[in-house]
Scaffold this motif. Structure first.
Motif, PDB file in Angstrom:
ATOM      1  N   MET A 261      13.382   6.538   2.169  1.00 30.37           N
ATOM      2  CA  MET A 261      12.555   5.771   3.104  1.00 30.37           C
ATOM      3  C   MET A 261      12.076   4.491   2.439  1.00 30.37           C
TER       4      MET A 261
ATOM      5  N   ALA B 225       0.841  -1.201   0.000  1.00 30.77           N
ATOM      6  CA  ALA B 225       0.000   0.000   0.000  1.00 30.77           C
ATOM      7  C   ALA B 225       0.877   1.253   0.000  1.00 30.77           C
ATOM      8  N   MET B 226       1.949   1.192   0.774  1.00 32.16           N
ATOM      9  CA  MET B 226       2.880   2.329   0.807  1.00 32.16           C
ATOM     10  C   MET B 226       3.473   2.573  -0.576  1.00 32.16           C
TER      11      MET B 226
ATOM     12  N   TYR C 108       9.899   6.755  11.643  1.00 28.67           N
ATOM     13  CA  TYR C 108       9.227   7.537  10.594  1.00 28.67           C
ATOM     14  C   TYR C 108       8.762   6.614   9.468  1.00 28.67           C
ATOM     15  N   SER C 109       9.647   5.747   9.061  1.00 31.59           N
ATOM     16  CA  SER C 109       9.342   4.842   7.957  1.00 31.59           C
ATOM     17  C   SER C 109       8.151   3.951   8.300  1.00 31.59           C
TER      18      SER C 109
ATOM     19  N   SER D 233      14.451   7.624  12.398  1.00 29.30           N
ATOM     20  CA  SER D 233      14.202   7.433  10.963  1.00 29.30           C
ATOM     21  C   SER D 233      13.434   6.139  10.712  1.00 29.30           C
ATOM     22  N   HIS D 234      13.812   5.099  11.429  1.00 22.92           N
ATOM     23  CA  HIS D 234      13.097   3.822  11.291  1.00 22.92           C
ATOM     24  C   HIS D 234      11.631   4.007  11.700  1.00 22.92           C
TER      25      HIS D 234
ATOM     26  N   ARG E 205       0.301   4.405   7.953  1.00 19.30           N
ATOM     27  CA  ARG E 205      -0.694   5.380   7.503  1.00 19.30           C
ATOM     28  C   ARG E 205      -1.174   5.033   6.095  1.00 19.30           C
ATOM     29  N   ALA E 206      -0.236   4.629   5.241  1.00 21.16           N
ATOM     30  CA  ALA E 206      -0.608   4.297   3.863  1.00 21.16           C
ATOM     31  C   ALA E 206      -1.610   3.142   3.834  1.00 21.16           C
ATOM     32  N   VAL E 207      -1.341   2.105   4.601  1.00 21.18           N
ATOM     33  CA  VAL E 207      -2.231   0.937   4.525  1.00 21.18           C
ATOM     34  C   VAL E 207      -3.572   1.245   5.193  1.00 21.18           C
TER      35      VAL E 207
ATOM     36  N   GLU F  98       4.853   6.000   8.281  1.00 22.45           N
ATOM     37  CA  GLU F  98       4.388   6.292   6.925  1.00 22.45           C
ATOM     38  C   GLU F  98       3.670   5.076   6.329  1.00 22.45           C
ATOM     39  N   ILE F  99       4.258   3.904   6.546  1.00 26.14           N
ATOM     40  CA  ILE F  99       3.684   2.676   5.982  1.00 26.14           C
ATOM     41  C   ILE F  99       2.343   2.371   6.645  1.00 26.14           C
TER      42      ILE F  99
END
Ligand SMILES: Cc1cc2nc3c(=O)[nH]c(=O)nc-3n(C[C@H](O)[C@H](O)[C@H](O)COP(=O)(O)OP(=O)(O)OC[C@H]3O[C@@H](n4cnc5c(N)ncnc54)[C@H](O)[C@@H]3O)c2cc1C
Ligand SMILES: Cc1cc2nc3c(=O)[nH]c(=O)nc-3n(C[C@H](O)[C@H](O)[C@H](O)COP(=O)(O)OP(=O)(O)OC[C@H]3O[C@@H](n4cnc5c(N)ncnc54)[C@H](O)[C@@H]3O)c2cc1C
Lengths: 397, 379
Positions: free
Chosen positions: A326, A305-306, B288-289, B285-286, B295-297, B292-293
């Motif tokens: 990222m 999804a990302m 954050y990554s 940073s990890h 949130r996307a799913v 983001e993932i």
């Protein structure tokens, strides 16, 4: 929306008519990939037919403008094509560093003459490019590179050594970072393009832990690189001494590619396939391994999804410019985990190095190959550094 | 459809962010009610304000007086609720109960939806009967009695059960405890005779009840959907609730992460800002990554749900599990990177840790949903 649905219908029909059944199988190893170039040969007729159909349609590089060999698709159209290809497991017709890396850099920085010539060659798979960035003393700290081009008026004389140059021994041309000003670290690098058949270029393959030799040491011994290949076709991209901007821009695209952002959902999760795989040999999956597979599938489907979100956003300029870092970090770490689990499910069979049952040790070789994912194109640690600096804006990063 | 907010949704996000940060922030809501030992655990005035913003009835069909929006929009509000740790009946009332009521009779809708839309009513859902989320097993029974039903049994951890004007109760009208069929959903009003609550305060200061039903008499018109066919309504409600809880969890994760990254830029040790230490940079940073993932799913699951895709079930569980893991990471890294101050009640980061714990448990934790992902995938 209606137009997109129309496009989907057309695309589906076109794929049905043009994508041979042999090309609708997942890529199982290096030899299933067609890289193009002067010396390329096709594995079978299906591979050739598929490539030719795609070239005619502009689908080797769907989003590039038509005049440079693409199909000029919009971001939503390209997404539909990707989804429809994914639906039938269609293989990419052509893979190359030209498509993933040099092409985007030329689209952004190139002259019209460079685009006309090099992009069309790339789109048709005529010229295979390799990437001359890393040097023995300059890996993560790439900007410290030492390969030097001495200015001789209408040409440079290049001396030095590159390393880890993937497929240098199969490539026709190289895009190469060359220092042209020793006094100026960031502002003294030129992004050059030249023929690997030039006098003074030699390559020496390096064998990997996976047993194959996909990359080389590349030596330049008084290589004469002309500054121009004709009207409006300079031998460098961007400006002389400003190649670092081009290099970084290209790295963004390289990282996007290595991240597997376009992998889609279909091949992301592995649990069900692993269960079937185990069942074939009359085996079952241990409960704790099943749990790990489930956790992996959660991460993998979330990452798919990302990937979709990232591609949607980057194509319209909505993504953070450092987001490919990222993606590369997350995608490559995930891929390493995927192959660790596949090896665990495969058990002792997956250890076989040459057997027929494993098609010459594919599970083990693919597993080992993934270990490079978090190194090539910038290491995971470097990705984390970049995220800290450019996205989180942390001090001193 | 691109996997990001369209223009209208981006505008809603701006509005929701501003409003909830202003009115729903930690000092004004969570700490305020907690420190007063509030029995409800949330503020009714804010609920009324959320109604004025159009939030409370956003999932309700326009024909029923709502805004007819989707789960992407509800997720936008929930993410801000999560980010501000706002104690709010939004998830249970406006998402879970509102989804159940979509399947209700015109009469039920008329009875309950106006109060929800106006911000005068709050609703709860009573599904689980043990300390873990086990909607597969429903033992609370509703026996036929005259024209209606008689409800007996107990539900546990009913969030805001004591404050609710109506509770959606999943009960068994036929079959054995573990049967998929034979479930019926009931809208049980606050004053139903024979319903009693034992209130408990949870680690995040939210209020829950252990609710007993001792022969609660219900009219036939309290039934939501079909008699014995309530599993479909229950599943729809759970699906909406899980996707909603994931969105709220994304907000919790982002709130904790932002607070922590800010702290790394302020705190000095060894003569440097601690954000200069690579050991912390890499962990940030990890994080954050992962955020983001997650949130996307979550947005993916919202879109699938709004599009009526059969794939929504799977991706809802992926989202719930991924968010649970990610928010857990965010709050743990958050407290750790704050050092000693992160352990204090005065500092907000610990509140994120508490909220994550409760939210992750709600409607199934990462383990429950990872297992579901495996089952739905066929292994
Ligand atoms: C399969 C493969 C294909 C490749 N193909 C190409 C190619 O085609 N062309 C090309 O030019 N190059 C290529 N490379 C090279 C690749 O880009 C480099 O290997 C990579 O940039 C790392 O450099 P290095 O190997 O010198 O490692 P080093 O930079 O020496 O790193 C060693 C370790 O130190 C860590 N490290 C370094 N700096 C930092 C820091 N600042 N903070 C924290 N940790 C740090 C690294 O993360 C790593 O773990 C390829 C590499 C591989 C493995
Ligand atoms: C419950 C409790 C009881 C305590 N009891 C006592 C007591 O009785 N007596 C007493 O004197 N103290 C006590 N302390 C204080 C404790 O020793 C400190 O909290 C601890 O040393 C950390 O310091 P700090 O809180 O200032 O965090 P900071 O030093 O500000 O650290 C913040 C964050 O930065 C990280 N960090 C800091 N420097 C670096 C670095 N160089 N590299 C990488 N990361 C770094 C830390 O690991 C942490 O994650 C207590 C603390 C707690 C929580």
């Amino acid at each position: 929306m209606a137009d997109l649905e129309q496009f989907r219908t057309e695309t589906r029909a076109w794929l049905e008519a043009n994508c041979p059944p042999e090309m609708r199988e997942p890529v199982r190893g290096e030899d299933d990939i067609y890289w193009g170039g002067r010396r390329a040969t096709f594995k079978n007729d299906a591979q050739k037919a598929w490539l030719e159909a795609c070239i005619a349609k502009g689908y080797t590089v769907p989003m590039w403008p038509k005049e440079y060999g693409g199909a000029g698709l919009s971001a939503p159209e390209a997404k539909v094509l990707r989804e429809e290809m994914g639906r039938i497991n269609a293989r990419p017709p052509l893979s190359s560093f030209g498509i993933w890396m040099l092409g985007p850099a030329l689209l952004h920085f190139g002259t019209e003459g460079q685009k006309q010539r090099f992009l069309n060659e790339i789109a048709r798979g005529e010229i295979r490019w390799c990437q001359g960035y890393s040097e023995p003393g300059s890996g993560s700290d790439l900007v410290s590179l030492q390969t030097f081009g001495e200015d001789k008026g209408d040409h440079w004389v290049v001396n030095g050594q590159k390393i880890w140059t993937s497929y240098a021994d199969h490539a026709d041309w190289i895009f190469c970072l060359v220092r042209t000003d020793k006094e100026n670290k960031y502002g003294g690098i030129t992004f050059m393009l030249f023929d690997m058949a030039s006098e003074g270029v030699t390559t020496k393959p390096i064998k990997l832990i996976s047993g194959s030799s996909p990359f080389c040491e590349t030596f330049f011994d008084n290589v004469a690189v002309p500054k121009s290949y004709g009207d409006d076709v300079p031998a460098y991209v961007g400006t002389i001494n400003r190649g670092w901007d081009v290099a970084k821009y290209l790295l963004g695209h390289e990282r996007e590619m290595i991240s597997g952002a376009d992998g889609g959902e279909r091949q992301a999760a592995i649990g069900a396939a692993m269960k079937r795989h185990a069942a074939k040999t009359g085996d079952d999956i241990d409960p704790v391994l099943r749990a790990e597979l489930a956790m992996f599938d959660v991460d993998a489907l979330a990452y798919a999804a990302m990937g979709e979100k990232f591609l949607d956003e980057i194509k319209v300029g909505k993504a953070h410019p450092a987001q490919p870092n990222m993606m590369k970090y997350a995608g490559t770490e995930l891929n390493k985990r995927r192959h660790e689990l596949m090896m665990a499910v495969g058990g002792s069979r997956a250890l076989e190095w040459e057997s027929e049952a494993t098609e010459g040790g594919k599970p083990a070789k693919n597993w080992l190959r993934t270990k490079a994912n978090s190194i090539e194109g910038g290491t995971s640690e470097v990705m984390l550094n970049v995220i800290a600096k450019r996205i989180l804006d942390l001090p001193g990063a | 459809m691109p996997l990001y907010h369209n223009e209208d949704q981006a505008m809603l996000a701006d509005t929701a962010r501003g409003f909830i940060a202003e009115e729903g922030n930690i000092a004004k809501q969570l700490r305020h009610w907690r420190d007063r030992n509030c029995k409800d655990g949330f503020g009714h005035a804010l609920w009324k304000q959320m109604a004025e913003m159009g939030f409370t009835g956003m999932l309700v069909e326009e024909a029923d007086g709502g805004l007819g929006m989707g789960h992407v929009e509800a997720g936008i509000v929930l993410e801000e609720i999560g980010r501000n740790l706002t104690p709010s009946p939004f998830l249970t009332s406006s998402v879970l109960a509102a989804t159940a009521l979509k399947h209700g009779s015109a009469d039920l809708k008329g009875r309950y939806l106006p109060g929800l839309i106006a911000g005068d009513s709050v609703f709860a859902v009573a599904i689980d009967e043990t300390a873990k989320h086990r909607p597969e097993r429903i033992t609370t029974r509703a026996e036929k009695s005259g024209n209606g039903f008689k409800l007996s049994g107990a539900k546990s951890f009913v969030i805001q059960g004591a404050s609710a004007d109506m509770i959606v109760v999943a009960a068994r009208t036929s079959g054995a405890d573990d049967d998929a069929d034979g479930i019926t959903l009931f809208a049980v009003p606050k004053d139903a005779a024979g319903m009693s609550h034992d209130s408990v305060r949870l680690v995040d200061s939210s209020m829950a009840t252990h609710t007993r039903f001792d022969g609660v008499e219900l009219d036939g018109d309290a039934v939501i959907g079909e008699i014995d066919g309530g599993r479909a309504v229950l599943d729809a409600m759970l699906l909406a609730g899980r996707v909603g809880a994931a969105a709220e969890g994304v907000g919790v994760a982002r709130g904790a992460m932002d607070m922590t990254v800010d702290y790394l830029k302020q705190r000095k040790q060894f003569g440097k800002l601690i954000g200069e230490f690579q050991a912390l940079q890499h962990r940030a940073s990890h994080l954050y990554s992962e955020v983001e993932i997650a949130r996307a799913v979550t947005i993916k699951a919202q879109q699938l749900l709004d599009g009526g895709s059969t794939h929504a079930e799977l991706m809802a569980s992926v989202a719930k599990a991924k968010v649970a893991k990610t928010a857990r990471l965010a709050v743990q890294e958050g407290v750790q990177m704050h050092g000693g101050i992160g352990m204090t009640d005065e500092y907000d980061i610990g509140l994120y840790m508490k909220r994550d714990r409760a939210l992750a448990e709600f409607l199934g934790d990462a383990f429950y949903h990872a297992n579901r992902v495996a089952e739905l995938s066929g292994y």
